[in-house]
Motif scaffolding. Structure first.
Motif, short mmCIF file in Angstrom:
data_model
loop_
_atom_site.label_atom_id
_atom_site.label_comp_id
_atom_site.label_asym_id
_atom_site.label_seq_id
_atom_site.Cartn_x
_atom_site.Cartn_y
_atom_site.Cartn_z
N VAL A 1 1.27 3.59 5.62
CA VAL A 1 1.46 3.69 7.07
C VAL A 1 2.35 4.89 7.40
O VAL A 1 2.10 5.62 8.37
N THR B 1 -4.38 2.89 9.22
CA THR B 1 -4.22 3.16 7.79
C THR B 1 -5.22 2.36 6.97
O THR B 1 -5.83 2.89 6.03
N TYR C 1 -0.80 1.65 13.90
CA TYR C 1 -0.86 2.50 12.71
C TYR C 1 -1.22 1.72 11.45
O TYR C 1 -1.82 2.26 10.52
N VAL D 1 0.32 8.14 7.34
CA VAL D 1 -0.54 8.31 8.51
C VAL D 1 0.29 8.61 9.75
O VAL D 1 -0.03 9.51 10.54
N GLN E 1 -3.36 5.93 1.28
CA GLN E 1 -2.36 6.37 2.24
C GLN E 1 -1.53 5.19 2.71
O GLN E 1 -2.06 4.08 2.92
#
Length: 322
Positions: free
Chosen positions: A44, A26, A22, A47, A42
């Motif tokens: 982590v 991201t 992730y 997301v 964004q």
């Protein structure tokens, strides 16, 4: 499509998602936003929350990773759901780090998506869809058989000065809500959006995503009631990490909805102005929102009348049927 059937690209390894990816997903997303002129960021957690909807995506089966020298250089994720209008959607989101563009990675990821589609029951009745967050993405997809079907825009109100005073209609009041009211607000919002483009069947994953939103701040929410019924919603929030990263004080005026028989009576306008004031009280100096430009209820015109200006846009693209 098996991994062994994907294109052979020098120094590139194809694999499926695993724990820890992730962070890389991201980073790629933020690079794509920057390339497309979207000044957003964004985390982590953002997301992970948006991806971990068990009914739409299986991490181990639906996320393909491209790797070079141990680094993630590209990925594509596949989500599936059914819209209330009846269409089954296969949505894919793919990104490639700038240094590895034009090496065939995007083509390989698209081939994997098409292989996934071919293996699905009812594939001929499924709409294959993606979003072009940058002009380059839109150009790549149109060269591969996709057509632009819808548009979404980011609007920004560059200041929080001169917020108009808009009274609520007679018989309407705004009440504070608590954790105990969360499900009620969620169900009202689902009902309000049922006739909007792209609305989907309610599912457990949507509720979990709503409840676990990392930026949820109910003290800022503007929830309008007629008697004991929720008839209007605006859920502003502040993304503190994004503001720190980009050096600004921006709030978001999002999740705006009105019960169908209360539309056109000034409910949304009054709630939006209250949301703007709430953000100003928190020290914000600007605000933004997203809007579907083809919205049939005049949302774009309403937001423009309240001082929002077009900032950037994204294209929704569907694969043309053969």
């Amino acid at each position: 499509m098996h991994l062994a059937d994907l294109p052979k690209i020098d120094d590139v390894t194809w694999r499926m998602f695993r724990d820890g990816d992730y962070v890389a997903l991201t980073d790629l997303l933020n690079e794509d936003f920057e390339a497309g002129g979207h000044d957003t960021f964004q985390t982590v957690d953002d997301v992970r929350t948006s991806y971990q909807r068990e009914d739409r995506l299986d991490e181990g089966r639906d996320i393909l990773i491209a790797e070079a020298d141990g680094d993630v250089i590209g990925h594509v994720s596949v989500f599936t759901w059914k819209e209330l209008a009846g269409s089954r959607i296969l949505f894919h989101a793919g990104r490639v780090t700038p240094a590895w563009k034009d090496h065939g990675i995007g083509t390989g990821m698209l081939a994997w998506v098409q292989g996934r589609l071919a293996g699905m029951a009812g594939a001929q009745d499924t709409i294959t869809r993606t979003v072009g967050v940058s002009p380059a993405t839109t150009e790549f997809m149109t060269k591969n058989g996709y057509v632009v079907t819808q548009h979404e825009a980011i609007l920004v109100r560059p200041n929080l000065d001169d917020i108009p005073e808009v009274p609520l209609p007679d018989g309407i009041e705004v009440r504070p809500v608590s954790e105990a009211d969360l499900r009620m607000v969620y169900e009202a919002e689902v009902e309000h959006f049922r006739d909007h483009w792209g609305s989907s069947e309610e599912d457990s994953g949507a509720w979990e995503s709503f409840r676990n939103d990392p930026h949820r701040d109910m003290s800022m929410w503007q929830i309008a009631f007629a008697d004991d019924q929720v008839i209007g919603i605006v859920r502003p929030f502040i993304h503190e990490e994004e503001n720190a990263r980009l050096g600004r004080k921006r709030g978001y005026t999002e999740d705006i909805s009105t019960k169908r028989d209360w539309r056109g009576k000034g409910v949304a306008t009054a709630l939006i102005t209250r949301a703007l004031l709430a953000q100003r009280e928190r020290g914000m100096t600007e605000t933004a929102l997203s809007v579907h430009l083809e919205n049939p209820h005049g949302a774009y015109r309403l937001y423009q009348s309240l001082g929002f200006e077009l900032h950037s846009r994204m294209d929704t693209l569907d694969l043309q049927k053969a």
